[in-house]
Write a protein that holds these residues in place. Structure first.
Motif, PDB file in Angstrom:
ATOM      1  N   PHE A 132     -39.240 -93.021   4.913  1.00  0.00           N
ATOM      2  CA  PHE A 132     -40.691 -92.960   4.941  1.00  0.00           C
ATOM      3  C   PHE A 132     -41.191 -93.834   6.085  1.00  0.00           C
ATOM      4  CE2 PHE A 132     -39.593 -92.688   0.354  1.00  0.00           C
ATOM      5  CZ  PHE A 132     -40.009 -91.383   0.122  1.00  0.00           C
ATOM      6  N   LEU A 133     -42.312 -93.418   6.659  1.00  0.00           N
ATOM      7  CA  LEU A 133     -42.994 -94.216   7.672  1.00  0.00           C
ATOM      8  C   LEU A 133     -44.389 -94.576   7.183  1.00  0.00           C
ATOM      9  CD1 LEU A 133     -43.645 -95.360  10.542  1.00  0.00           C
ATOM     10  CD2 LEU A 133     -44.280 -93.005  11.198  1.00  0.00           C
ATOM     11  N   SER A 134     -44.717 -95.863   7.245  1.00  0.00           N
ATOM     12  CA  SER A 134     -46.081 -96.330   7.020  1.00  0.00           C
ATOM     13  C   SER A 134     -46.618 -96.777   8.374  1.00  0.00           C
ATOM     14  CB  SER A 134     -46.102 -97.486   6.023  1.00  0.00           C
ATOM     15  OG  SER A 134     -47.408 -97.984   5.861  1.00  0.00           O
ATOM     16  N   TYR A 135     -47.660 -96.091   8.854  1.00  0.00           N
ATOM     17  CA  TYR A 135     -48.124 -96.281  10.234  1.00  0.00           C
ATOM     18  C   TYR A 135     -49.616 -96.583  10.257  1.00  0.00           C
ATOM     19  CZ  TYR A 135     -49.582 -94.844  14.962  1.00  0.00           C
ATOM     20  OH  TYR A 135     -50.131 -94.789  16.222  1.00  0.00           O
ATOM     21  N   SER A 136     -50.009 -97.443  11.168  1.00  0.00           N
ATOM     22  CA  SER A 136     -51.429 -97.644  11.422  1.00  0.00           C
ATOM     23  C   SER A 136     -51.630 -97.904  12.903  1.00  0.00           C
ATOM     24  CB  SER A 136     -51.984 -98.820  10.599  1.00  0.00           C
ATOM     25  OG  SER A 136     -51.497-100.046  11.086  1.00  0.00           O
ATOM     26  N   VAL A 137     -52.820 -97.540  13.385  1.00  0.00           N
ATOM     27  CA  VAL A 137     -53.184 -97.847  14.768  1.00  0.00           C
ATOM     28  C   VAL A 137     -54.677 -98.104  14.794  1.00  0.00           C
ATOM     29  CG1 VAL A 137     -53.528 -95.408  15.396  1.00  0.00           C
ATOM     30  CG2 VAL A 137     -53.003 -97.097  17.185  1.00  0.00           C
ATOM     31  N   ASN A 138     -55.074 -99.090  15.582  1.00  0.00           N
ATOM     32  CA  ASN A 138     -56.470 -99.495  15.696  1.00  0.00           C
ATOM     33  C   ASN A 138     -56.772 -99.686  17.177  1.00  0.00           C
ATOM     34  OD1 ASN A 138     -58.894-101.202  15.742  1.00  0.00           O
ATOM     35  ND2 ASN A 138     -58.582-101.408  13.532  1.00  0.00           N
ATOM     36  N   PHE A 139     -57.843 -99.055  17.668  1.00  0.00           N
ATOM     37  CA  PHE A 139     -58.135 -99.034  19.097  1.00  0.00           C
ATOM     38  C   PHE A 139     -59.206-100.036  19.526  1.00  0.00           C
ATOM     39  CE2 PHE A 139     -55.877 -95.142  18.428  1.00  0.00           C
ATOM     40  CZ  PHE A 139     -55.200 -94.910  19.625  1.00  0.00           C
ATOM     41  N   SER A 140     -59.458-101.044  18.719  1.00  0.00           N
ATOM     42  CA  SER A 140     -60.430-102.065  19.114  1.00  0.00           C
ATOM     43  C   SER A 140     -60.084-103.379  18.431  1.00  0.00           C
ATOM     44  CB  SER A 140     -61.855-101.627  18.739  1.00  0.00           C
ATOM     45  OG  SER A 140     -62.800-102.594  19.146  1.00  0.00           O
ATOM     46  N   LEU A 141     -59.134-104.105  19.024  1.00  0.00           N
ATOM     47  CA  LEU A 141     -58.658-105.356  18.434  1.00  0.00           C
ATOM     48  C   LEU A 141     -58.647-106.475  19.470  1.00  0.00           C
ATOM     49  CD1 LEU A 141     -55.773-104.123  16.110  1.00  0.00           C
ATOM     50  CD2 LEU A 141     -58.059-104.878  15.466  1.00  0.00           C
ATOM     51  N   PRO A 142     -58.538-107.728  19.023  1.00  0.00           N
ATOM     52  CA  PRO A 142     -58.596-108.859  19.957  1.00  0.00           C
ATOM     53  C   PRO A 142     -57.391-108.963  20.882  1.00  0.00           C
ATOM     54  CG  PRO A 142     -59.102-109.544  17.706  1.00  0.00           C
ATOM     55  CD  PRO A 142     -58.555-108.173  17.620  1.00  0.00           C
ATOM     56  N   TYR A 143     -56.267-108.338  20.529  1.00  0.00           N
ATOM     57  CA  TYR A 143     -55.079-108.390  21.375  1.00  0.00           C
ATOM     58  C   TYR A 143     -54.293-107.089  21.203  1.00  0.00           C
ATOM     59  CZ  TYR A 143     -52.655-109.654  17.020  1.00  0.00           C
ATOM     60  OH  TYR A 143     -52.158-109.668  15.736  1.00  0.00           O
ATOM     61  N   GLU A 144     -53.319-106.899  22.094  1.00  0.00           N
ATOM     62  CA  GLU A 144     -52.569-105.651  22.108  1.00  0.00           C
ATOM     63  C   GLU A 144     -51.094-105.903  21.805  1.00  0.00           C
ATOM     64  OE1 GLU A 144     -52.294-101.622  24.792  1.00  0.00           O
ATOM     65  OE2 GLU A 144     -54.085-102.841  24.509  1.00  0.00           O
TER      66      GLU A 144
END
Length: 439
Positions: free
Chosen positions: A303-315
């Protein structure tokens, strides 16, 4: 001599592919034709590389003419994402090797078309998934192959994109799903392919939630509900937190991003004829998501648990892979020049399931873009695959298709609020268990 034509003179085409061909691999590779819809981009290409001054140039509807007149062996596709399908199919019709930038295409249906066309062609498709070539990512693959953590049961991958890089997607054509497939395809296919490759398993089903939290007309930092603003001419930019975060007026920071190849996006507007890469990130037309969480089920039980956020304080990202014998973890911070705090050196940590001390694995890092992955990928593309490497790494059409199908499954699941079957999205009549070799 490998004769190459390039379709789409993007920054990636110039800065990664053409530069490498001309300056590093020119003894066995030659650019014999270039194609772009914008005469300004052709002009910039030839001004940047004097070696290409006499190389013929073409517009998109002259693809076949270009092939007939230049007699290439290889087509490189680095145009806008939604146009990839046209050049890939035409390249395969001419039995050529097609090297395409990710994402291979923008729709699962088009991925199926590519696989069917490849099956009927003497040519082949190579997808330039450079994240696979990052030294840390190769080391993780090797740890899994040697059985360090046993059978993989689950993967946790959380990807963070900072306010500079994240906002850039919403200033450009990427913000239009018809052009990019949305960010779960344009960007996240990188991530999905990486996990698919690590696991050596095929994704079967995906369920996701997503939202537009930061950008678009309802973005809470929008100075006013006004459309058709551009950063370079906007009268409200001093009131825009996203603009001012990276402005030298407030911060003495030299902003540089290897996806954009410019000090700031708005300064690159002069590099195009009828295109502005500095559109307002709060325009009403923006409707793609900027935040996702997803779960993917694989055919061999992982299983894969994935998240992505395009507006954060660091990369960067945080990764954990769990197995029947233990767990590996790693954290990477990208673009440290844009992070206002010190960051630790990346390592891989192994935790045995029963007893034993934590093992810290240091990885030899190399220079070059995408964490040192780009130079190794380019060698495989233009010198031939490294025969001493004990496992396959260069990606083909099948890998491209599965990454696209997961990405489309993510945004469709968000819209339809239900799990999406990967093979239903692909509607494939091709035997995916018999992929065409690319090396």
């Amino acid at each position: 001599m490998n004769r190459i034509v390039v379709c789409g003179l993007s920054n990636r085409a110039l800065g990664m592919f053409i530069q490498s061909i001309v300056h590093q691999f020119g003894s066995t590779n030659q650019v014999v034709g270039v194609l772009d819809s914008d005469p300004r981009r052709i002009e910039i290409c030839k001004d940047s590389f004097s070696e290409l001054k006499s190389v013929p140039s073409y517009n998109p509807n002259q693809f076949q003419q270009m092939i007939d007149e230049t007699n290439p062996d290889t087509v490189i596709v680095t145009s806008r994402d939604d146009t990839h399908i046209d050049y890939i199919l035409q390249g395969l019709e001419n039995n050529l090797t097609v090297i395409t930038e990710k994402p291979m295409v923008t729709k699962a249906e088009d991925a199926r078309r590519v696989m069917e066309a490849e099956k009927e062609s003497k040519g082949k498709v190579i997808v330039a998934f450079n994240y696979r070539y990052n030294p840390f990512h190769r080391k993780i693959k090797e740890l899994i192959l040697e059985g360090k953590i046993g059978r993989v049961t689950s993967v946790d991958l959380n990807w963070y994109i900072d306010t500079y890089h994240g906002a850039s997607y919403f200033k450009r054509w990427n913000r239009n799903r018809n052009f990019s497939g949305g960010l779960s395809i344009h960007k996240s296919t990188h991530h999905f392919d990486l996990v698919n490759w690590w696991l050596d398993q095929n994704p079967e089903e995906v369920f996701a939630y997503g939202a537009l939290n930061y950008f678009g007309k309802d973005g809470e930092f929008n100075p006013s509900p006004t459309d058709n603003r551009y950063c370079s001419t906007c009268e409200e930019k001093l009131s825009c937190e996203y603009y001012m975060r990276w402005s030298n007026r407030r911060n003495n920071i030299a902003v540089k991003d290897d996806h954009i190849k410019a000090d700031s996006i708005e300064k690159s507007a002069q590099n195009y004829t009828h295109y502005r890469p500095d559109s307002c990130i709060f325009d009403h037309e923006i409707e793609i998501e900027d935040t996702y969480v997803a779960t993917v089920k694989y055919d061999k039980g992982a299983f894969l648990s994935y998240s992505v956020n395009f507006s954060l304080p660091y990369e960067g990202y945080r990764l954990a892979i769990n197995g029947t014998k233990g767990r590996i973890e790693t954290t990477e911070f990208h673009e440290p020049s844009r992070i206002p705090f010190s960051v630790p050196e990346q390592t891989i940590e192994f935790y045995p399931l029963f007893g034993g001390a934590k093992e810290i694995i240091h990885v030899l890092q190399t220079g070059g873009g995408h964490g040192g992955g780009d130079p190794v990928l380019l060698e495989d593309l233009f010198l031939g695959v490294d025969q001493n490497r004990p496992y396959p790494i260069l990606a083909g059409a099948e890998a491209g298709a599965y990454s696209i199908a997961v990405g489309e499954g993510v945004w469709r699941s968000v819209k339809e609020n239900k799990p999406m079957k990967i093979n239903d999205l692909l509607k494939s009549e091709v035997d995916l268990s018999l992929p065409k070799a690319v090396f």
